[in-house]
Design a protein around this motif. Structure first.
Motif, short mmCIF file in Angstrom:
data_model
loop_
_atom_site.label_atom_id
_atom_site.label_comp_id
_atom_site.label_asym_id
_atom_site.label_seq_id
_atom_site.Cartn_x
_atom_site.Cartn_y
_atom_site.Cartn_z
N VAL A 418 0.38 -37.22 -4.32
CA VAL A 418 -0.84 -38.02 -4.25
C VAL A 418 -1.35 -38.30 -5.66
N ASP A 419 -1.55 -39.57 -5.94
CA ASP A 419 -2.05 -40.01 -7.25
C ASP A 419 -3.52 -40.36 -7.04
N THR A 420 -4.40 -39.56 -7.65
CA THR A 420 -5.82 -39.67 -7.33
C THR A 420 -6.59 -40.31 -8.47
N GLN A 423 -13.39 -40.40 -11.55
CA GLN A 423 -13.98 -40.25 -12.87
C GLN A 423 -15.03 -39.13 -12.89
N THR A 424 -15.39 -38.72 -14.10
CA THR A 424 -16.49 -37.76 -14.25
C THR A 424 -17.69 -38.26 -13.45
N GLU A 425 -17.91 -39.56 -13.53
CA GLU A 425 -19.08 -40.18 -12.89
C GLU A 425 -18.98 -40.20 -11.37
N GLY A 507 -15.24 -49.39 -15.48
CA GLY A 507 -14.67 -49.44 -16.83
C GLY A 507 -13.15 -49.50 -16.84
N ASP A 508 -12.54 -49.63 -15.66
CA ASP A 508 -11.08 -49.70 -15.56
C ASP A 508 -10.63 -51.07 -15.09
N GLY A 509 -9.45 -51.46 -15.53
CA GLY A 509 -8.79 -52.65 -15.01
C GLY A 509 -7.86 -52.24 -13.87
C1 6R9 Z 1 -10.86 -37.43 -13.06
C2 6R9 Z 1 -10.86 -37.91 -14.47
C3 6R9 Z 1 -11.67 -41.10 -15.91
C4 6R9 Z 1 -10.72 -42.17 -16.35
C5 6R9 Z 1 -10.71 -43.35 -15.41
C6 6R9 Z 1 -9.31 -43.90 -15.62
C7 6R9 Z 1 -8.48 -42.64 -15.82
C8 6R9 Z 1 -8.16 -41.02 -13.92
C9 6R9 Z 1 -6.49 -41.91 -12.86
C10 6R9 Z 1 -6.83 -42.75 -13.94
C11 6R9 Z 1 -5.17 -44.24 -13.32
C12 6R9 Z 1 -5.40 -42.32 -12.01
N1 6R9 Z 1 -7.86 -42.15 -14.59
N2 6R9 Z 1 -7.34 -40.86 -12.88
N3 6R9 Z 1 -6.16 -43.90 -14.18
N4 6R9 Z 1 -4.78 -43.50 -12.29
N5 6R9 Z 1 -4.99 -41.57 -10.97
O1 6R9 Z 1 -9.83 -38.04 -15.08
O2 6R9 Z 1 -12.10 -38.19 -15.01
O3 6R9 Z 1 -12.01 -37.65 -17.50
O4 6R9 Z 1 -13.86 -39.03 -16.48
O5 6R9 Z 1 -11.54 -39.95 -16.75
O6 6R9 Z 1 -9.39 -41.67 -16.34
O7 6R9 Z 1 -9.26 -44.68 -16.77
O8 6R9 Z 1 -11.72 -44.27 -15.73
P1 6R9 Z 1 -12.43 -38.66 -16.48
#
Ligand code: 6R9
Length: 651
Positions: A418-420, A423-425, A507-509
């Protein structure tokens, strides 16, 4: 429309990835949740959120019931309004009361091989004493307590003890520097700092207490320091301020009643990088965060009674909060914690840990997977990994090559991956596949979790269709969402709900395919993701210019095979000084922490700026990656800067 910037070179491969891996019939037959169940409950979570969330929250203990599930005054949400609960009570007392007292809650292994175990009853007893000790040190409900600890059981105990009395914890990763710690202590106005004499890393002792002392001198709000003895108890103690953890707990009473707290009572602040120089104190509250982490841990990791669950994240990050501590303990799971480095004494350490403790669920980061992959298949082959049944990934996009290696070599093509994405938020997992319900597509996180309504939009808020790349947004509030930025609600409004009218801007694409799977491609703001850790380019720039030899600095990310992304700095020397790259790297480590140290430094005579003085980072990214310059350079004040930079070797 905004340009979305790929986080790594693997994006191209990801976009053309069309493999699909379905869970085995065996896994599906035993799984907690299948496809139809997911479809039905997901629908309900959007169509009738009150019923959905009441049913989930009702599985936990509330001292007083909520009157309203959600009060949404955009951009402020309150969940389970009027309800009173306690997350530590739910993680411990509740599990002991339902007969799990003798079940192992935490198995901890130190880097030196020492093993400690706590049953749920033992963990509860420790947390009760720690809660009494905090109270004895003058900590009251609502006070902030900063934790600066190695990954030892006391870190989880301290978090739970704070939660038990309603103190707000702020965990600062043990790898952060004195000034990063001092900034966080001051921003939170912490009264108490909990640290340790030292931590173990690659066989060496890292003195945390020395850093804590230096930071304390810069933090006037600090009154007391509690010090865990992890090494030799030799740290100098300041009379009247410092107290050993073991002494404080020994003197504390064994009885303690968890405080009934308002559902919206603040639980913790966790600092994370944004697109300005100052890290944001992401504020989470009690009830919604509890319900969100409880539900996602149970469903995403298909938790069963006999699982041994290991999330490798340090408690200094959100993943450590939600999925090493709160989520699994709320579910009564057995959690493994490992203190040290993945390559100590060698690259087989993780696999030896899995074998020794019969780990069934492993949750780790792509950067770790890529490091292991580089070491070849021999290390995992030497360990018995047959206990594993489920694998998870978090922190950054996982490239299909690393995904396939994880699935094939670690999971023997038997364990779903599982690829989850979260974010912290967001507090808890937002996008993923459920292991018994959905096939995985390597490189794509998957489908929305319950109550999550994502969309792909342009900057101006126009919704895009299948396969169009754009900005990832969430269209409605969810229980475990951040409530504000500590002490700066304006920043909360602007950064998250002000970028695109009426929606949460991640904040992600990302893009969504025809099956509804989301592929997250990386940050579109000035945030880097180095080994799964968020770093603001502006933070690193301000650290660089704080050095006397640097007049101006610009920081960008460069794709990296192991770290995902690495730090590249362009610096303009201050007149009369020469820049010493070694010294500059040490300086950044000292200002922020080793993880922010630039991999490459370009010493420049000018930076590419627009006529209005804005640095064009797009071109710097191309130079850093060794690519040829693409795009319109005519807006630059002096386009010849680019040629000179491209001809400059990095150091
Ligand atoms: C939980 C965590 C958040 C940022 C997020 C994104 C990147 C996290 C990802 C992922 C692609 C995934 N991110 N999980 N990108 N696939 N499964 O990492 O929190 O440290 O706040 O980072 O990490 O860019 O916006 P945080």
């Amino acid at each position: 429309m905004t340009q979305t910037r790929p986080a790594s070179d693997h994006i191209d491969a990801m976009l053309h990835e069309d493999r699909v891996v379905a869970p085995s019939a065996d896994f599906q037959a035993r799984a907690r949740m299948g496809r139809e169940d997911y479809d039905r409950r997901y629908r309900q979570s959007l169509d009738d959120p009150d019923t959905f969330w009441s049913e989930v929250a009702g599985q936990l203990h509330w001292f007083a019931p909520w009157q309203e599930v959600l009060d949404w005054q955009p951009p402020h949400a309150q969940w389970f309004v009027g309800g009173q609960t306690n997350i530590a009570y739910n993680a411990l007392d509740r599990n002991v009361a339902r007969g799990l007292g003798a079940k192992t809650a935490i198995i901890w292994e130190g880097e030196d091989g020492e093993v400690r175990r706590f049953t749920y009853a033992e963990l509860l007893a420790e947390v009760k004493r720690a809660a009494n000790a905090l109270t004895a040190l003058g900590v009251e409900k609502g006070d902030r307590v900063t934790l600066y600890l190695p990954l030892v059981p006391e870190a989880a105990i301290a978090m739970l003890a704070c939660a038990r009395i309603g103190a707000v914890h702020s965990v600062v990763f043990g790898g952060f520097s004195v000034s990063a710690l001092a900034d966080r202590l001051n921003d939170a106005q912490s009264k108490l700092l909990i640290t340790a004499d030292a931590g173990q890393r690659r066989g060496a002792l890292v003195s945390l207490k020395a850093n804590a002392d230096e930071a304390a001198a810069l933090a006037p709000s600090l009154e007391k320091m509690l010090v865990v003895c992890r090494a030799d108890c030799e740290a100098p103690m300041q009379a009247g301020r410092d107290v050993w953890w073991h002494d404080a707990l020994a003197a504390a009473g064994a009885e303690h009643e968890a405080a009934p707290l308002d559902s919206e009572h603040p639980l913790f602040v966790l600092y994370t990088s944004g697109s300005t120089g100052k890290p944001k104190g992401v504020q989470h509250t009690t009830g919604g965060y509890m319900v969100g982490t409880y539900l996602t841990t149970q469903t995403v990791f298909d938790l069963q009674d006999d699982d041994v669950y290991w999330c490798t994240a340090d408690v200094g990050w959100i993943t450590g909060h939600s999925y090493s501590v709160y989520g699994p303990l709320l579910n009564g799971a057995t959690v493994l914690m490992y203190e040290g480095a993945p390559n100590h004494p060698d690259w087989g350490r993780f696999w030896q840990l899995v074998a020794r403790h019969r780990v069934t669920i492993l949750y780790t980061a792509p950067t770790a997977i890529r490091s292991f992959m580089r070491q070849g298949d021999d290390f995992p082959a030497r360990a018995d990994l047959s206990s594993l049944r489920l694998l998870g990934s978090v922190g950054e996009p996982i490239n299909p090559e690393a995904w396939m290696w994880y699935w094939r070599v670690i999971g023997s093509e038997r364990c779903p991956v599982v690829d989850t994405w979260w974010q912290t938020e967001t507090g808890s997992i937002m996008l993923t596949t459920l292991p018994g319900a959905h096939p995985s597509k390597p490189g794509s996180a998957g489908l929305p979790m319950f109550g999550v309504e994502p969309a792909i939009m342009t900057r101006s808020g126009e919704e895009l269709g299948a396969d169009d790349g754009g900005l990832l947004v969430l269209k409605r509030p969810w229980p475990s969402m951040l409530r504000t930025v500590y002490g700066d609600d304006e920043r909360y409004r602007k950064a998250y709900w002000g970028e695109i009218e009426g929606v949460y801007f991640a904040g992600d694409g990302a893009r969504r395919d025809a099956d509804g799977y989301y592929t997250v491609m990386g940050r579109v703001d000035d945030v880097l993701n180095v080994s799964g850790h968020r770093l603001g380019t502006m933070e690193i720039e301000s650290a660089l210019v704080a050095h006397p030899s640097v007049a101006e600095a610009a920081v960008v990310g460069r794709p990296d095979d192991v770290k995902g992304e690495c730090v590249v700095a362009f610096v303009l020397p201050q007149g009369g000084y020469t820049v010493d790259p070694k010294e500059l790297r040490a300086h950044v480590s000292k200002e922020i922490g080793a993880l922010a140290r630039p991999d490459a430094i370009y010493i420049a005579d000018a930076l590419p700026k627009t006529r209005s003085g804005k640095i064009m980072r797009r071109f710097l990214r191309q130079i850093a990656a060794g690519r040829s310059i693409e795009g319109d350079t005519s807006t630059l004040e002096d386009p010849s800067v680019l040629e000179r930079l491209a001809a400059t070797p990095s150091v």
